[in-house]
Design a protein around this motif. Structure first.
Motif, PDB file in Angstrom:
ATOM      1  N   PRO A  54       0.816  -1.219   0.000  1.00 44.14           N
ATOM      2  CA  PRO A  54       0.000   0.000   0.000  1.00 44.14           C
ATOM      3  C   PRO A  54       0.849   1.269   0.000  1.00 44.14           C
ATOM      4  N   TYR A  62      -5.814  -0.475   5.251  1.00 45.16           N
ATOM      5  CA  TYR A  62      -5.817  -1.253   4.013  1.00 45.16           C
ATOM      6  C   TYR A  62      -6.599  -2.555   4.186  1.00 45.16           C
ATOM      7  N   GLU A  89      -6.116  -2.216  -4.443  1.00 45.89           N
ATOM      8  CA  GLU A  89      -4.846  -1.668  -4.914  1.00 45.89           C
ATOM      9  C   GLU A  89      -5.079  -0.436  -5.782  1.00 45.89           C
ATOM     10  N   ASP A  92      -6.053   2.439  -3.524  1.00 46.46           N
ATOM     11  CA  ASP A  92      -4.889   2.916  -2.772  1.00 46.46           C
ATOM     12  C   ASP A  92      -3.947   3.711  -3.661  1.00 46.46           C
TER      13      ASP A  92
END
Length: 199
Positions: A54, A62, A89, A92
Motif C-alpha cells: 500500500p 488497508y 490496490e 490505494d
C-alpha cells in the motif's frame, strides 16, 4: 526535438483529480485506468512476495478497505470479486496521489472505526459479521441521514468508496471479462435479444 513524457505520477494524479465529483469511469478513459492496473501488476511481479505494498493506507486501513471492497463486490460462481480484480490496490494507488481522496477515504475509514467503536465497542474489522452488516446497511443509503444526522459522513464515504470499488473492478481484466466486453468489433448481423425462457 523535445519529447514530452508523461510520468506515472502525472497519470495517477490525473486519474484522481478529474474524478473528484464522482465515479472515475465518468471522466477517465479505460486506457488510463488500465495503465493504473498495469502499474499494480508490474509491482506485484517485481515484488519478492508477489504482493502489492500500500502507498497511502496503513496496514489496518488497508485491511479494512479490502474487507469493504469484498463486501461491495464479492466473488461468486461467475467471477472473482473486487479484491481478486485489484480494486483495493487501484483505490490505494489513486488515493496516494490525490489529497481529496486521502481526506474522503482516510477520514471515512476513521469515521467507520469510530462509529463501530461507539456502537459495538470494536473497530469495524473486529466487529461480528452481523454488526458489520448493520453499520453498512445504515450508511449504504442516503435516506439514513433523515433519521440519523450523525451518519451523513459515513453515507458520503460509503457512496464514494462504492463508486471507486466499481471503477476498480470494471476496469480490471476480471471486470471486463465479467461484462463480456470484446471491444469495437464489426457484427455481420445483430440477432437481438434471446427469447426469455418461460414466456
Amino acid at each position: 526535438m523535445v519529447h514530452n513524457t508523461v510520468s506515472r505520477r502525472d497519470v495517477l494524479r490525473s486519474l484522481g483529480t478529474v474524478a473528484v465529483a464522482g465515479s472515475v469511469l465518468q471522466v477517465i478513459p479505460l486506457e488510463a485506468a488500465e495503465y493504473a492496473h498495469n502499474l499494480i501488476q508490474a509491482e506485484k511481479t517485481e515484488s519478492k512476495t508477489g504482493e502489492y505494498a500500500p502507498k497511502y493506507f496503513d496496514a489496518h486501513q488497508y485491511a479494512t478497505l479490502k474487507a469493504l471492497c469484498e463486501t461491495i463486490i464479492p466473488a461468486d460462481a461467475d467471477s472473482g470479486g473486487a479484491v481478486e480484480a485489484g480494486a483495493p490496490e487501484f483505490i490505494d494507488l489513486l488515493t496516494s496521489e490525490n489529497p481529496v481522496y486521502q481526506l474522503r477515504l482516510g477520514g471515512g475509514l476513521m469515521w467507520l472505526d469510530s462509529a463501530c467503536s461507539d456502537r459495538y465497542g470494536n473497530a469495524y474489522l473486529n466487529c461480528s459479521s452481523q454488526q458489520q452488516k448493520e453499520i453498512l446497511d445504515l450508511i449504504a443509503y442516503s435516506k439514513s441521514t433523515q433519521s440519523d444526522k450523525t451518519v451523513s459522513h459515513g453515507v458520503q464515504f460509503f457512496s464514494f468508496l462504492r463508486n471507486l470499488t466499481a471503477d476498480g473492478f470494471f476496469t480490471s481484466k476480471i471486470g471486463i471479462q465479467y461484462l463480456g466486453y470484446v471491444g469495437n468489433t464489426f457484427l455481420v448481423d445483430f440477432p437481438g435479444c434471446p427469447p426469455v425462457p418461460g414466456l
